[in-house]
Design a protein around this motif. Structure first.
Motif, mmCIF file in Angstrom:
data_model
loop_
_atom_site.group_PDB
_atom_site.id
_atom_site.type_symbol
_atom_site.label_atom_id
_atom_site.label_comp_id
_atom_site.label_asym_id
_atom_site.label_seq_id
_atom_site.Cartn_x
_atom_site.Cartn_y
_atom_site.Cartn_z
ATOM 1 N N MET A 130 83.294 110.108 104.891
ATOM 2 C CA MET A 130 84.649 110.592 104.640
ATOM 3 C C MET A 130 85.683 109.678 105.263
ATOM 4 N N LEU A 131 86.739 109.446 104.525
ATOM 5 C CA LEU A 131 87.933 108.768 105.020
ATOM 6 C C LEU A 131 89.116 109.707 104.870
ATOM 7 N N ASP A 132 89.979 109.764 105.873
ATOM 8 C CA ASP A 132 91.290 110.383 105.681
ATOM 9 C C ASP A 132 92.254 109.258 105.346
ATOM 10 N N ALA A 133 93.006 109.447 104.262
ATOM 11 C CA ALA A 133 93.857 108.364 103.764
ATOM 12 C C ALA A 133 95.171 108.917 103.230
ATOM 13 N N PRO A 134 95.951 109.596 104.078
ATOM 14 C CA PRO A 134 97.240 110.107 103.627
ATOM 15 C C PRO A 134 98.181 108.973 103.252
ATOM 16 N N VAL A 135 99.191 109.315 102.464
ATOM 17 C CA VAL A 135 100.046 108.285 101.878
ATOM 18 C C VAL A 135 101.519 108.548 102.158
ATOM 19 N N SER A 136 102.297 107.493 102.018
ATOM 20 C CA SER A 136 103.756 107.583 102.042
ATOM 21 C C SER A 136 104.278 106.772 100.867
ATOM 22 N N GLY A 137 105.380 107.230 100.311
ATOM 23 C CA GLY A 137 105.962 106.519 99.173
ATOM 24 C C GLY A 137 106.451 107.448 98.088
ATOM 25 N N GLY A 138 106.062 108.726 98.183
ATOM 26 C CA GLY A 138 106.566 109.722 97.247
ATOM 27 C C GLY A 138 106.082 109.508 95.824
ATOM 28 N N GLN A 139 106.709 110.259 94.921
ATOM 29 C CA GLN A 139 106.317 110.231 93.515
ATOM 30 C C GLN A 139 106.436 108.835 92.920
ATOM 31 N N LYS A 140 107.516 108.131 93.262
ATOM 32 C CA LYS A 140 107.714 106.795 92.704
ATOM 33 C C LYS A 140 106.621 105.843 93.174
ATOM 34 N N GLY A 141 106.258 105.929 94.449
ATOM 35 C CA GLY A 141 105.189 105.083 94.954
ATOM 36 C C GLY A 141 103.870 105.363 94.271
ATOM 37 N N ALA A 142 103.627 106.639 93.963
ATOM 38 C CA ALA A 142 102.398 107.000 93.260
ATOM 39 C C ALA A 142 102.391 106.435 91.843
ATOM 40 N N VAL A 143 103.508 106.556 91.153
ATOM 41 C CA VAL A 143 103.610 106.047 89.784
ATOM 42 C C VAL A 143 103.457 104.531 89.757
ATOM 43 N N ASP A 144 104.083 103.853 90.712
ATOM 44 C CA ASP A 144 104.101 102.386 90.726
ATOM 45 C C ASP A 144 102.883 101.767 91.414
ATOM 46 N N ALA A 145 101.937 102.603 91.874
ATOM 47 C CA ALA A 145 100.783 102.117 92.637
ATOM 48 C C ALA A 145 101.244 101.305 93.840
ATOM 49 N N ALA A 146 102.304 101.787 94.487
ATOM 50 C CA ALA A 146 102.911 101.071 95.608
ATOM 51 C C ALA A 146 102.908 101.917 96.880
ATOM 52 N N LEU A 147 101.984 102.843 96.982
ATOM 53 C CA LEU A 147 101.929 103.719 98.139
ATOM 54 C C LEU A 147 101.547 102.957 99.406
ATOM 55 N N THR A 148 102.019 103.450 100.539
ATOM 56 C CA THR A 148 101.504 103.023 101.836
ATOM 57 C C THR A 148 100.377 103.992 102.192
ATOM 58 N N ILE A 149 99.202 103.468 102.483
ATOM 59 C CA ILE A 149 98.022 104.296 102.722
ATOM 60 C C ILE A 149 97.531 104.057 104.147
ATOM 61 N N MET A 150 97.452 105.136 104.911
ATOM 62 C CA MET A 150 97.054 105.089 106.322
ATOM 63 C C MET A 150 95.664 105.690 106.452
ATOM 64 N N VAL A 151 94.698 104.902 106.879
ATOM 65 C CA VAL A 151 93.297 105.304 106.757
ATOM 66 C C VAL A 151 92.644 105.537 108.114
ATOM 67 N N GLY A 152 91.890 106.623 108.187
ATOM 68 C CA GLY A 152 91.047 106.899 109.342
ATOM 69 C C GLY A 152 89.591 106.960 108.919
ATOM 70 N N GLY A 153 88.708 106.346 109.710
ATOM 71 C CA GLY A 153 87.279 106.354 109.385
ATOM 72 C C GLY A 153 86.609 105.081 109.845
ATOM 73 N N ASP A 154 85.344 104.949 109.501
ATOM 74 C CA ASP A 154 84.575 103.769 109.899
ATOM 75 C C ASP A 154 85.002 102.548 109.093
ATOM 76 N N GLU A 155 84.942 101.390 109.730
ATOM 77 C CA GLU A 155 85.381 100.163 109.073
ATOM 78 C C GLU A 155 84.541 99.847 107.834
ATOM 79 N N ALA A 156 83.233 100.103 107.903
ATOM 80 C CA ALA A 156 82.384 99.829 106.739
ATOM 81 C C ALA A 156 82.775 100.701 105.558
ATOM 82 N N ASP A 157 83.098 101.960 105.819
ATOM 83 C CA ASP A 157 83.535 102.856 104.747
ATOM 84 C C ASP A 157 84.882 102.407 104.189
ATOM 85 N N PHE A 158 85.754 101.942 105.070
ATOM 86 C CA PHE A 158 87.053 101.439 104.635
ATOM 87 C C PHE A 158 86.880 100.226 103.721
ATOM 88 N N THR A 159 85.986 99.325 104.106
ATOM 89 C CA THR A 159 85.730 98.136 103.282
ATOM 90 C C THR A 159 85.210 98.547 101.910
#
Length: 286
Positions: free
Chosen positions: A105-134
């Motif tokens: 499992m990774l936690d990967a909340p985002v910032s950027g709102g609806q526009k960021g989601a539409v434009d694939a321009a979200l900021t994604i903040m990830v928690g978890g193991d580095e191998a899973d992140f990769t």
């Protein structure tokens, strides 16, 4: 936000199976090339990675661990990416429960709102193991432009709480500044233009300042969701022994907005609360 994010995954060439409480969103995604599923479990069957994007922790618990939930179908070695904004504590509990079943499992909340989601321009903040992140990074790259591994499980949620503290405080400051200008007989639009060129310049002053000038509060991010997020931040602050006095005040203002029936307005509608307290009755800037 989940719908445009799923659409971007389809556009990136991924095989995407979707489930949502609202059938209309599913139908639109099917038209875009996704496959529909009748439940979270059905969506997770045969999936390598499952992404959930939900309003709050109870929703995540139900979709992941409830009857016909993701955990009942996600096979050993599979991965859950939770892109919701919930508390770090709940995230760690879910991660530990899934680990017992051989699911990453990774936690990967985002910032950027609806526009960021539409434009694939979200900021994604990830928690978890580095191998899973990769492993997950190519998928996340189809959704966002700034993707950062913060630390172990729950760290992404802590980063998102910090983000919401900064965003809400800055929106409040911009609302107060523009209201001060207008109540002083000065053109708030020209004040905003001047401030954008100095140290006070920010993306929030640029985007949400313009929303305030236009009195355009169609939601990019709803006030009631930011109110929920600041509750998470205050809980984290209490656990860590951190004074978040400004955050507590802004959350009260958001609560006032919700109590006035405007919880589904954009969070920049905080300006309405400042205006009303200043005797403007929520009038628009000019």
């Amino acid at each position: 936000m989940g719908e445009p994010m799923a659409r971007n995954l389809v556009s990136a060439g991924y095989s995407v199976t979707v489930h949502n409480r609202s059938r209309q969103a599913v139908d639109r995604l099917v038209d875009a090339g996704a496959t529909p599923a009748s439940s979270p479990a059905a969506a997770a069957t045969d999936a390598d990675v499952v992404i959930v994007m939900l309003p709050d922790a109870p929703d995540v618990r139900t979709v992941v661990l409830g009857e016909n939930g993701v955990a009942s179908a996600l096979r050993e070695g599979g991965m859950l990416i939770d892109m919701s904004t919930i508390s770090a504590g709940v995230t760690r509990e879910l991660s530990a429960t899934l680990a017992e079943r051989g699911v990453r499992m990774l936690d990967a909340p985002v910032s950027g709102g609806q526009k960021g989601a539409v434009d694939a321009a979200l900021t994604i903040m990830v928690g978890g193991d580095e191998a899973d992140f990769t492993r997950a990074r190519p998928i996340l790259s189809a959704l966002g432009s700034t993707i950062t591994l913060i630390g172990q499980s729950g760290a992404g949620q802590v980063a998102k709480a910090a983000n919401q503290v900064v965003v809400s405080g800055t929106i409040q400051a911009v609302a107060e500044a523009l209201t001060l200008a207008e109540r002083s007989g000065v053109d708030p639009a020209r004040v905003r233009e001047a401030l954008l060129g100095g140290l006070a310049g920010s993306r929030i002053l640029e985007v949400h300042g313009q929303r305030m000038l236009d009195a355009n509060y169609e939601p990019g991010f709803k006030a009631r969701l930011h109110h929920k997020d600041l509750g998470i931040a205050l809980e984290a602050g209490s656990e860590a022994g951190v004074a978040l006095s400004t955050t507590a005040l802004v959350r009260q203002f958001l609560g006032t907005l919700i109590a006035s029936g405007e919880g589904d307005a954009d969070h920049s509608a905080l300006a309405r609360v400042v205006e009303r307290l200043s005797g403007q009755d929520g009038g628009r800037h000019s």
